[in-house]
Design a protein around this motif. Structure first.
Motif, PDB file in Angstrom:
ATOM      1  N   ASP C 142       0.830  -1.210   0.000  1.00 40.53           N
ATOM      2  CA  ASP C 142       0.000   0.000   0.000  1.00 40.53           C
ATOM      3  C   ASP C 142       0.859   1.252   0.000  1.00 40.53           C
ATOM      4  N   ARG C 353     -17.354   4.396  -9.132  1.00 42.33           N
ATOM      5  CA  ARG C 353     -17.318   4.216  -7.673  1.00 42.33           C
ATOM      6  C   ARG C 353     -17.755   5.497  -6.957  1.00 42.33           C
ATOM      7  N   ARG C 356     -21.502   6.628  -6.760  1.00 43.97           N
ATOM      8  CA  ARG C 356     -22.330   5.879  -5.793  1.00 43.97           C
ATOM      9  C   ARG C 356     -23.707   5.484  -6.343  1.00 43.97           C
TER      10      ARG C 356
ATOM     11  N   MET D 133      -4.469  -5.130  -5.942  1.00 41.93           N
ATOM     12  CA  MET D 133      -4.738  -4.239  -7.070  1.00 41.93           C
ATOM     13  C   MET D 133      -3.604  -4.346  -8.100  1.00 41.93           C
ATOM     14  N   ARG D 266     -13.731 -10.695 -19.342  1.00 41.71           N
ATOM     15  CA  ARG D 266     -14.943 -10.009 -18.867  1.00 41.71           C
ATOM     16  C   ARG D 266     -16.209 -10.750 -19.268  1.00 41.71           C
ATOM     17  N   GLU D 324     -18.753  -8.445  -9.287  1.00 46.50           N
ATOM     18  CA  GLU D 324     -19.473  -7.209  -8.992  1.00 46.50           C
ATOM     19  C   GLU D 324     -20.992  -7.411  -8.978  1.00 46.50           C
ATOM     20  N   TYR D 344      -4.828  -0.938   3.303  1.00 48.60           N
ATOM     21  CA  TYR D 344      -5.611   0.255   3.652  1.00 48.60           C
ATOM     22  C   TYR D 344      -6.669   0.555   2.597  1.00 48.60           C
ATOM     23  N   GLY D 345      -7.169  -0.513   1.965  1.00 52.16           N
ATOM     24  CA  GLY D 345      -8.254  -0.341   0.998  1.00 52.16           C
ATOM     25  C   GLY D 345      -7.833  -0.715  -0.401  1.00 52.16           C
ATOM     26  N   GLN D 346      -8.202  -1.921  -0.846  1.00 53.37           N
ATOM     27  CA  GLN D 346      -7.945  -2.305  -2.233  1.00 53.37           C
ATOM     28  C   GLN D 346      -9.215  -2.961  -2.789  1.00 53.37           C
ATOM     29  N   TYR D 349     -12.409  -0.910  -2.527  1.00 50.38           N
ATOM     30  CA  TYR D 349     -12.869   0.022  -3.568  1.00 50.38           C
ATOM     31  C   TYR D 349     -13.768  -0.678  -4.572  1.00 50.38           C
ATOM     32  N   GLU D 352     -17.129  -1.136  -2.919  1.00 43.93           N
ATOM     33  CA  GLU D 352     -17.793   0.170  -2.874  1.00 43.93           C
ATOM     34  C   GLU D 352     -18.378   0.524  -4.249  1.00 43.93           C
ATOM     35  N   ARG D 353     -17.554   0.277  -5.293  1.00 46.43           N
ATOM     36  CA  ARG D 353     -18.021   0.556  -6.649  1.00 46.43           C
ATOM     37  C   ARG D 353     -19.225  -0.321  -6.999  1.00 46.43           C
ATOM     38  N   ARG D 356     -22.815   0.366  -5.602  1.00 42.95           N
ATOM     39  CA  ARG D 356     -23.537   1.489  -6.219  1.00 42.95           C
ATOM     40  C   ARG D 356     -24.272   2.394  -5.221  1.00 42.95           C
ATOM     41  N   GLY D 357     -23.672   2.537  -4.056  1.00 47.38           N
ATOM     42  CA  GLY D 357     -24.248   3.486  -3.097  1.00 47.38           C
ATOM     43  C   GLY D 357     -25.515   2.996  -2.430  1.00 47.38           C
TER      44      GLY D 357
END
Lengths: 389, 389, 389, 389
Positions: C142, C353, C356, D133, D266, D324, D344-346, D349, D352-353, D356-357
């Motif tokens: 990181d 992302r 949102r 990532m 994909r 996803e 610390y966040g990979q 993300y 989170e993406r 979609r909120g």
């Protein structure tokens, strides 16, 4: 000390010189080989790679190049192994810096050079004998090494053992100067039982840490080593160093160290010299030769003898240090020389120098790619017998 | 041909031998230098790096190591440049493979070796003269090179020009064998005007593409080159090759090519030999020396003459090819030799060989780190004068 | 601090983006560039190599590869220089380990990547924008960096200055993400006078040796540096290290160090974010773009506006850290997004992302090799305006 | 196809994840491993080096570095072997260029990354999960790979087989993302009999030379390969290439090739996705995790459930392509997320993406060096359950 049976393939074999060299190394206790493949030496390492998993403690590592190979073996030696690397001309040139290092820090190890036609890439698959002076002079600065030249697969075995023994005895890198013919020729190779093979152990110090000085020589000019892991500390540097191994960059230490490095071999030379003489006593002409060429020379000598010429042979087994004293004696007895070698004059110059102008010295040389023409060597013998009278 | 004024720093300068060597190269038309810094040679390339932007067409490139440097210059030569690389002992050892290549494919180029104490890392900042045999024999296979040894900054300039000229004349790599003292000593260096400096142009073919054979020799055994971009095709290989440059790996081509490569220098040697003689005619003892040691020898000779000994000097300027004929002549006149060099015997062996046992040959050698003690050399002269009688 | 006039080529020039980038670096005080040539970035280093001899203290070194280049600049920074390296895709991939090192030991320096079509060798002479995620995530572990994307030669100058300034401000490697079009496009570039160019000086400590801790952060999470030669001692290691710079390999120090390294950028992000907005206020659709694509997007927007669509643009200037907050605000206002970039979705994911799920996010992507088709982007705008409603 | 029994060590073993990974590779038919040792991955190659002499056709080669290792395996694949290389963070960064090459020329092969704490040298002996990532985005240009994350020694075996199978199925490099804990943890590993292990054979073409086009895809977007020595000709280049494999550097071929390379993964993603769900159905909070952290998360979930929170887990087995769609479904059902990973966040993300909120996504992250604190994860679950309501 007798050989460790684990590395000894006792029996009667039909194998080429490259394979026999590998077996000799194993019999001598070699347990680490690093190399990068190059024709015509590859069979040595190929065999070692296959044999290693079967011999306890034996490791083969293919390195990325010859520079890496020639230093990897030195690390292995400091770690307690007997070690060698194997190459041919172009790779040998790449090893020059590390040969100098091995001489400077007195690492016992063996460099095998299976000579092919040169210079440069030259003739990768065909024989040559033109790395002989390089073996002696190829690295910068003054130093001395030992070089050995076998002329049969059996000798590839026998002398590989001796190469390791001499290396340990004098803590000096030994050049094992084969040629493509000897390397690829298949003959019977008899490997004796382990307890018939004499092996020189590493010269380990008997002094405890604190009293031991790693570069302080014994009476024979050779310092003792120690076993890694036994609590000794060592600083190894290619810089000019004192008895402790620490850099001491001044003319006095240079004299003390480097003079000893050359004298270690020069003063012990009479114990190292080794050659074979055939019909020399009554000879008017002596053919000096080594490696595969010595076997062609034997035929040429037979031919010349049929013509009534008294001709003998001095075959160099240890080439460096060079037996200059013996050449001088023979010259003093009025014997002319023909130097038969696969180059345009290398050992020839040493014979010429050693003969001190007392008798003629002729070169029967050619550039490699094939063995000598027997008639051409015989013709040189005839010439030598004539210019002598 | 006269020097290109753009590279000539005409005037009277106070500079060291390293810088003077750089100026000599520039005056000779050298426009490409590749190197990796190593004491005590670094000042040569440092100066070239600074001078290059000011001389049209001049390029300096610091390579990642000596192996890369010694091949980069050869690429530059094929591209039309005059080129050199610069190093000291350990770097010189790394260049051995590529020196053989340059000899094999006949690339005119200059290798500068500013000798320090060796072997291995040795004495980085102190002088030595123990790379002399390596210069001749350091790469595998048979080949010949030219080696030159300057003994002052002025000669570093003058002989650097000659080094490039000889290199072009014979299409051979030239070894420029300086030593740390000569390299770091500052003296007056007079650089003449460009039209007073003779420069040997590249030997370009006059034959059109199609008729031209890149490795077919002229009568002097040297083949012509061509200008890159002029429409010629070239195949360059370190393999044994025919007149076209194509691999032809057989004994006949080997003989044709490699024998020519050695004869190119050996047969032309009388045109290449260069030495300085002082008071030799009436001498009983001749001191053979070169480089910085020749300047110490002059003092020792003066000392010995004061003691009534008839002693002269033969200073080698071109060391390789070695002037064996001149040594033999002097030996024939009964003159004893003292070889003064900063090693434990290198050129000494060549003198001994060339003297053919006719007179004594003594070595005044030491391992480097400082110049000779004048008294020690004088003492050897006394010894030589005695063993002669 | 104002720019040093020695590096500032004040005036109005006609030059391409690569050359302008070089001038920006010089204006920002960059005095050390190491690189290995690769299309389409080579012109940056070619210019620097030519300019360096004319700017006091400036050094260019061509290294043997991109790995060497990316570490050479870090050595230069510790020695007191501002430094950058320059490359394109394949070379950028080779630099990944050293980018992580630069982040870990907080070396202010600039990595220029002139993007071409990828992956692998791809399209060496044609444009791409597909190294954007690599710039952020390409090294292991990181960390956070800053990435900037210019869309004109003028910006190549201006933003190169900013890249160095941000690098010094946050002691972080800055990625300067050009593309082949911007790099090779020639336009007018106005370079102001030196005293009009703001330059961020290195953050030198005011503490004396003994009190200074090289990795103890200030309130803004950035530690101070020192001037080499001023008597401070430094231990730099890529291992997890404490305030003193010594290895401290435990979870607590890892948390203290690495968490700070990411927070140093994340918490300061609002001060770093930089984007240009055009007609966004009344827009229903916002095109997000950067680099050369942003200039094509402008045309597409004009086309769409002619069709009656209310569309604006958010052009990313600083791409990393990503302005997620602004995207979220716009999404909250119901604006749909079209992300136009020369790849198959990279920044697109960040927009998706950040939005949102509040509004649609469409990708106008293609694989590179040429700029976008204007109609294709316009069509995406139409689509976005429709799916929004 | 069933596994070749020669590589299958059927039985119940007690071994760590590194060793199990090696056995999985052997069972899958991997017969070539090239690597350079780096903690904590070394045990994988150590075991392979010992096992290779016992498995017919298996070869291990220690290369000089990770760059060499990552290309050696690709040569082996073109020669007909299944192959992998093994490394950890710093070495993984050095492989980035060659991962892009493997993707571009569609070489089926496996890259094992046993993650340690980073960035840079970081924490060599301690765990991390911060190369996730990088595994997806670390090389330049657009491409897609598959990444798999095992959470036990048994899975190191099972999923290594799957990694090879997926690699062959899609002709894509597969990243096998272990971590130091899983690699060094010893547990029971059951290796079934060979005829119980399904192995995907290489997709060899049935077309004869002349009709076969090496880069023309089948319906599933994957082209067939051929057996070396069967008379097909192949040109492999990292340049953008047409169906024949020849460079075709234009935007159309770029679109045809690179778009297919990303779509190959994909569009087939639903067939590749693989995750484990525990108690998700009735959950208000879903913990997303992978590797060793998933085993800590299970404890935290148990703790949270004791506090009355309805919490389940989605464990990623295949991490890339990212599922996803499944995240979106769960978000649509109102489930909040806690992403537990050792960074610390990979992957956070990506969740989170993908969400979609629709629901909150919280990160339970830390920088590595040890596994998560169970309480800290449980606390995040509590938070998530609260912010959801």
């Amino acid at each position: 000390m007798k050989a460790d049976p684990k590395g000894v393939l006792t029996g009667s074999h039909f194998m080429d010189g490259d394979h026999a060299c590998c077996e000799g190394a194993l019999a001598a206790g070699c347990r680490f080989v690093a190399g990068y493949p190059i024709t015509p030496s590859t069979e040595v390492v190929e065999r070692f790679a296959r044999r290693a998993p079967l011999v306890e403690g034996a490791i083969f590592i293919q390195m990325e190049d010859e520079i890496a190979s020639s230093i990897a073996i030195q690390g292995a030696v400091w770690g307690g192994k007997k070690a060698m690397t194997v190459t041919s001309g172009p790779g040998f040139s790449l090893m020059m810096e590390h040969i100098g290092l091995a001489a400077m820090v007195e690492v016992p190890c063996v460099f095998v050079d299976v000579q092919r036609g040169g210079p440069s890439t030259g003739l990768p698959t065909l024989p040559g004998q033109a790395d002989m002076m390089q073996a002696r002079w190829g690295s910068h600065g003054d130093y001395e090494i030992i070089a050995i030249s076998p002329n049969s697969p059996q000798e590839c075995f026998n002398l590989a053992v001796d190469a390791f023994n001499l290396s340990e005895q004098y803590r000096v890198p030994v050049m094992f100067m084969m040629d493509e013919c000897v390397g690829h020729m298949m003959e019977r190779v008899v490997i004796p039982e382990a307890d018939k093979i004499e092996v020189t152990p590493r010269r380990y110090t008997t002094l405890p840490p604190g009293q031991y000085l790693p570069f302080k020589p014994n009476e024979d000019l050779v310092p003792d080593m120690f076993k890694a892991g036994d609590g000794y500390r060592l600083h190894v540097t290619g810089l000019t160093h004192d008895f402790r191994g620490y850099p001491a960059m001044n003319p006095d230490t240079q004299e003390e160290l480097v003079h000893r490095l050359v004298d270690k071999i020069r003063l012990n030379a009479p114990k190292i010299w080794r050659y074979e003489e055939i019909d020399v006593k009554d000879a008017d002409v002596v053919v000096v030769s080594y490696g595969i060429t010595s076997r062609v020379a034997v035929e040429a000598i037979a031919l010349a003898r049929k013509k009534g010429i008294k001709v003998g042979m001095l075959r160099l087994i240890v080439v460096w240090p060079f037996p200059e004293q013996r050449i001088l004696e023979l010259a003093g007895q009025g014997k002319a020389f023909v130097v038969a070698e696969m180059n345009y004059g290398q050992i020839f110059y040493e014979v010429e120098r050693s003969a001190r102008g007392k008798t003629p010295v002729l070169l029967a040389g050619h550039g490699g790619g094939t063995v000598h023409n027997i008639d051409a060597v015989a013709q040189k013998i005839v010439e030598a017998s004539q210019c002598r009278s």
